[in-house]
Design a protein around this motif. Structure first.
Motif, PDB file in Angstrom:
ATOM      1  N   MET A  89       0.811  -1.225   0.000  1.00  0.00           N
ATOM      2  CA  MET A  89       0.000   0.000   0.000  1.00  0.00           C
ATOM      3  C   MET A  89       0.839   1.268   0.000  1.00  0.00           C
ATOM      4  O   MET A  89       0.310   2.349  -0.287  1.00  0.00           O
ATOM      5  N   ASN A  90       2.132   1.173   0.315  1.00  0.00           N
ATOM      6  CA  ASN A  90       2.953   2.374   0.438  1.00  0.00           C
ATOM      7  C   ASN A  90       4.109   2.445  -0.544  1.00  0.00           C
ATOM      8  O   ASN A  90       4.758   3.485  -0.645  1.00  0.00           O
ATOM      9  N   TYR A  91       4.369   1.371  -1.255  1.00  0.00           N
ATOM     10  CA  TYR A  91       5.477   1.383  -2.209  1.00  0.00           C
ATOM     11  C   TYR A  91       4.940   1.313  -3.629  1.00  0.00           C
ATOM     12  O   TYR A  91       3.964   0.621  -3.903  1.00  0.00           O
ATOM     13  N   THR A  92       5.587   2.046  -4.496  1.00  0.00           N
ATOM     14  CA  THR A  92       5.273   1.983  -5.918  1.00  0.00           C
ATOM     15  C   THR A  92       6.543   2.276  -6.687  1.00  0.00           C
ATOM     16  O   THR A  92       7.628   2.441  -6.108  1.00  0.00           O
ATOM     17  N   SER A  93       6.445   2.376  -7.975  1.00  0.00           N
ATOM     18  CA  SER A  93       7.635   2.598  -8.788  1.00  0.00           C
ATOM     19  C   SER A  93       8.121   4.037  -8.631  1.00  0.00           C
ATOM     20  O   SER A  93       7.415   4.923  -8.153  1.00  0.00           O
ATOM     21  N   ARG A  94       9.349   4.246  -9.050  1.00  0.00           N
ATOM     22  CA  ARG A  94       9.956   5.568  -8.975  1.00  0.00           C
ATOM     23  C   ARG A  94       9.138   6.601  -9.743  1.00  0.00           C
ATOM     24  O   ARG A  94       8.905   7.712  -9.259  1.00  0.00           O
ATOM     25  N   GLU A  95       8.687   6.234 -10.937  1.00  0.00           N
ATOM     26  CA  GLU A  95       7.916   7.169 -11.757  1.00  0.00           C
ATOM     27  C   GLU A  95       6.589   7.539 -11.090  1.00  0.00           C
ATOM     28  O   GLU A  95       6.182   8.710 -11.099  1.00  0.00           O
ATOM     29  N   GLU A  96       5.929   6.568 -10.480  1.00  0.00           N
ATOM     30  CA  GLU A  96       4.644   6.844  -9.834  1.00  0.00           C
ATOM     31  C   GLU A  96       4.825   7.676  -8.569  1.00  0.00           C
ATOM     32  O   GLU A  96       3.980   8.507  -8.240  1.00  0.00           O
ATOM     33  N   PHE A  97       5.925   7.447  -7.846  1.00  0.00           N
ATOM     34  CA  PHE A  97       6.228   8.280  -6.679  1.00  0.00           C
ATOM     35  C   PHE A  97       6.338   9.749  -7.101  1.00  0.00           C
ATOM     36  O   PHE A  97       5.725  10.648  -6.492  1.00  0.00           O
ATOM     37  N   LEU A  98       7.126  10.004  -8.145  1.00  0.00           N
ATOM     38  CA  LEU A  98       7.334  11.379  -8.591  1.00  0.00           C
ATOM     39  C   LEU A  98       6.061  11.968  -9.183  1.00  0.00           C
ATOM     40  O   LEU A  98       5.769  13.157  -8.984  1.00  0.00           O
ATOM     41  N   GLU A  99       5.309  11.157  -9.891  1.00  0.00           N
ATOM     42  CA  GLU A  99       4.052  11.645 -10.457  1.00  0.00           C
ATOM     43  C   GLU A  99       3.082  12.059  -9.354  1.00  0.00           C
ATOM     44  O   GLU A  99       2.425  13.103  -9.446  1.00  0.00           O
ATOM     45  N   GLU A 100       3.009  11.263  -8.306  1.00  0.00           N
ATOM     46  CA  GLU A 100       2.129  11.602  -7.181  1.00  0.00           C
ATOM     47  C   GLU A 100       2.627  12.854  -6.463  1.00  0.00           C
ATOM     48  O   GLU A 100       1.833  13.719  -6.069  1.00  0.00           O
ATOM     49  N   HIS A 101       3.939  12.985  -6.314  1.00  0.00           N
ATOM     50  CA  HIS A 101       4.497  14.185  -5.669  1.00  0.00           C
ATOM     51  C   HIS A 101       4.168  15.439  -6.470  1.00  0.00           C
ATOM     52  O   HIS A 101       3.757  16.465  -5.894  1.00  0.00           O
ATOM     53  N   HIS A 102       4.320  15.377  -7.777  1.00  0.00           N
ATOM     54  CA  HIS A 102       4.013  16.529  -8.621  1.00  0.00           C
ATOM     55  C   HIS A 102       2.510  16.850  -8.583  1.00  0.00           C
ATOM     56  O   HIS A 102       2.132  18.032  -8.603  1.00  0.00           O
ATOM     57  N   ARG A 103       1.705  15.814  -8.521  1.00  0.00           N
ATOM     58  CA  ARG A 103       0.261  16.044  -8.439  1.00  0.00           C
ATOM     59  C   ARG A 103      -0.106  16.770  -7.143  1.00  0.00           C
ATOM     60  O   ARG A 103      -0.935  17.692  -7.137  1.00  0.00           O
ATOM     61  N   VAL A 104       0.532  16.379  -6.037  1.00  0.00           N
ATOM     62  CA  VAL A 104       0.266  17.039  -4.762  1.00  0.00           C
ATOM     63  C   VAL A 104       0.708  18.499  -4.801  1.00  0.00           C
ATOM     64  O   VAL A 104       0.008  19.401  -4.309  1.00  0.00           O
ATOM     65  N   VAL A 105       1.867  18.749  -5.396  1.00  0.00           N
ATOM     66  CA  VAL A 105       2.361  20.139  -5.508  1.00  0.00           C
ATOM     67  C   VAL A 105       1.397  20.981  -6.333  1.00  0.00           C
ATOM     68  O   VAL A 105       1.072  22.123  -5.970  1.00  0.00           O
ATOM     69  N   GLU A 106       0.933  20.416  -7.448  1.00  0.00           N
ATOM     70  CA  GLU A 106      -0.005  21.158  -8.293  1.00  0.00           C
ATOM     71  C   GLU A 106      -1.311  21.442  -7.567  1.00  0.00           C
ATOM     72  O   GLU A 106      -1.881  22.537  -7.694  1.00  0.00           O
TER      73      GLU A 106
END
Length: 623
Positions: A89-106
């Motif tokens: 539930m807490n781990y995903t791929s590197r790309e998905e981690f960064l995509e989620e981080h950018h989504r939160v920033v936006e």
């Protein structure tokens, strides 16, 4: 509605269907679909109880399963399942981690961006307020300092005014919403690049952390921590394995150890080891990216210094792309910082799932069990059988793969995470690492490794028998499905969205062998007529072309304006000596004409006349 993890963690052993993937499945399903799956499971458990003569309600089944199993604090199997659920539930791929981080920033910047793009400022005070909001937006988006720090705001304002003075707000307000958002992002990157350049020159950089230095310090520290954790957990796994090997040979000891759940403890530490290796691999990737970006950052700054030098004004077309590139590099540094933080926190939160080992197996008990036992590492076990190898002549119908005959040998997806299938099936769940050097068996498009050649031969005699035993063992110990990656054998519990991606991880071997071929060229003389044309329309086109050429005449015209303005060329024949011969010899000569000059006939200044006679006739040899 019951929580998914409750149902998943509270399953009794009498339920024959594998239930480990249930948490991952229902966590990604829509609420109605997840509820339907859970109800079906509870219903089947009730029916199983009824078959044993006990009539229970579905509510009682769900409640008892959840409470009984979740309150068990001395169960390594339950700890492993909790660990797997948490990691899933807490781990995903590197790309998905960064995509989620950018989504939160936006999402956090959306309100500030909306205030700017929806503004209809007209008067001076409103325009000044809008400009301050743009400065705040630039600081928040770049992450370089706080909008409440006066020094940081002044520096950012000065950088923004150099590329976007307040006088251009009128033009900005006339843009569409999308164009405004695009220009805000572009201004943020340019201002970020300017501030980073000023910081490098020692003329600014207020509130900007030295991310490259922080990452160069944090990555080795995190790697060292994970390495130490791996060393401890691997040592524990080696000791458990040695004791279980001893118990396999001693049935009495095996019965004595059964209440202690030693195999479940081994599964727990092996699963923890696998998760740590996954995290460590991601951190190593981060370290490689950071090393590359540090070199790129230095090169960009040097290029910018060379472009600017001591000039008072530089064309924007030369420096703005470099400022934007600097900003993108710094954003990548920020992404790597976020990734390291996430992976470090994930490692910390996995440690509590190892709490039952010291309770069940204190050091004194372990020393007693290890008396007379040699603890071997995985590497030592492989070296013991490094010379053993499967003989291909012994297997006519089975395919075996070896490093020298398979190009992508190291990338093959080995079943059971590389553990020996035969040992696991015949010892009721003992995990021993397989040795690829012995040979990898390809059976029904899947690949299996074994710790010894004897194990490989035994498994190859009846693979389906051992595969079924492993499947039955996994039904009793749900944590084995994630540990040994048995999801494909229980596809009924995998959602359709994940089933489509199952085959993407299956890498087929690329076999290599030495071979040569030879082909004689031009066995017969060529008989191809190059001028042959089968298309009659093409023949017609060529005939018309030839007919037209016969009627063509070349003309040239010269006007007064073009006269003597073009290049001309002519060809002449140089003079040459020629002679002829006749029947007789003859000759002729041209006699010079006599020319005599006589002066003095008209007289002169004296009474006596004197005449002068001059012969001007040329000699014959001069003609």
């Amino acid at each position: 509605m019951l929580k998914v993890s409750f149902i998943y963690l509270g399953l009794p052993l009498l339920f024959s269907t594998c239930l480990f993937p249930l948490c991952s499945v229902t966590a990604r399903m829509p609420p109605t679909q997840a509820e339907s799956v859970i109800k079906n499971i509870i219903r089947e458990i009730g029916q199983e109880c009824a078959a044993h003569g006990e009539i229970v309600s579905e509510t009682l089944v769900a409640f008892m399963l959840c409470v009984t199993r979740l309150l068990d604090s001395k169960n390594p199997s339950l700890d492993t399942i909790k660990m797997q659920v948490y990691f899933d539930m807490n781990y995903t791929s590197r790309e998905e981690f960064l995509e989620e981080h950018h989504r939160v920033v936006e999402s956090r910047l959306s309100s500030v961006s909306r205030e700017i793009t929806d503004s209809r400022a007209c008067v001076r005070e409103e325009l000044e307020s809008l400009y301050r909001k743009i400065v705040s937006y630039v600081l928040l988006r770049s992450g370089l300092g706080s909008p409440t720090d006066i020094k940081t705001v002044r520096e950012a304002t000065a950088a923004l005014q150099s590329v976007f003075p307040q006088a251009e707000l009128g033009t900005f307000l006339t843009l569409s919403k999308k164009d405004k958002e695009r220009q805000l992002k572009e201004l943020t990157m340019i201002v970020t690049g300017i501030r980073l350049f000023n910081r490098d020159c020692g003329k600014g950089g207020e509130g900007i952390d030295d991310l490259p230095a922080i990452l160069q310090e944090a990555i080795p520290a995190t790697t060292q921590h994970i390495d130490s954790q791996l060393e401890v957990v691997q040592d524990q796994a080696y000791r458990y394995t040695a004791i279980l090997e001893k118990a396999v040979k001693n049935p009495l000891l095996s019965r004595e150890l059964q209440p202690y759940m030693l195999k479940e403890a081994l599964y727990n530490v092996r699963q923890y080891e696998i998760f740590l290796q996954i995290i460590l691999s991601d951190i190593i990737t981060c370290a490689q990216e950071v090393e590359l970006m540090i070199k790129q950052l230095g090169a960009q700054l040097e290029q910018l210094k060379f472009t600017v030098k001591s000039k008072t004004a530089v064309p924007t077309s030369q420096v703005l792309p470099i400022f934007i590139a600097l900003s993108n590099l710094w954003t990548s540094f920020q992404d790597e910082t976020v990734l390291i933080s996430i992976l470090s926190n994930l490692t910390t939160h996995l440690e509590p799932f190892l709490g039952t080992h010291e309770l069940f197996f204190p050091e004194k008990m372990m020393q007693a069990l290890l008396d007379g036992v040699t603890v071997k590492t995985d590497v030592c076990r492989m070296k013991e059988h490094i010379e053993e190898r499967v003989n291909l002549a012994d297997f006519r119908k089975l395919e075996w793969l070896f490093p020298e005959t398979t190009a992508n040998f190291d990338k093959l997806l080995i079943q059971y995470r590389g553990f020996c299938a035969y040992t696991f099936a015949t010892t009721d769940g003992l995990l021993l690492p397989g040795n690829p050097a012995v040979g990898i068996l390809k059976y029904k498009e899947k690949y299996y490794t074994f710790n010894t050649r004897d194990a490989a031969y035994s498994f190859a005699e009846n693979p389906e028998n051992y595969i079924d035993k492993i499947r039955e063992k996994a039904k009793k110990n749900a944590e084995l499905i994630q540990l040994l990656e048995l999801h494909q054998q229980f596809e009924t519990l995998i959602p359709y969205s994940q089933m489509k991606d199952v085959d993407k991880h299956n890498i087929k071997p690329i076999a290599r062998c030495e071979s040569s071929t030879q082909t004689d060229t031009h066995l017969l003389p060529p008989t191809i007529v190059r001028s042959y044309e089968w298309n009659e329309w093409e023949l017609r086109r060529k005939a018309i072309k030839l007919a037209n050429l016969r009627r063509k005449v070349t003309h040239s015209v010269q006007t007064d304006l073009s006269h003597m303005r073009r290049e001309n060329c002519s060809q002449v024949y140089p003079s040459k000596d020629a002679s002829t011969q006749s029947m007789r010899e003859g000759g002729s000569s041209r006699v010079p004409r006599p020319q005599i000059y006589i002066a003095g006939f008209r007289g002169g200044h004296t009474k006596t006349t004197y005449e002068v006679k001059v012969n001007l006739t040329r000699a014959i040899d001069e003609t």
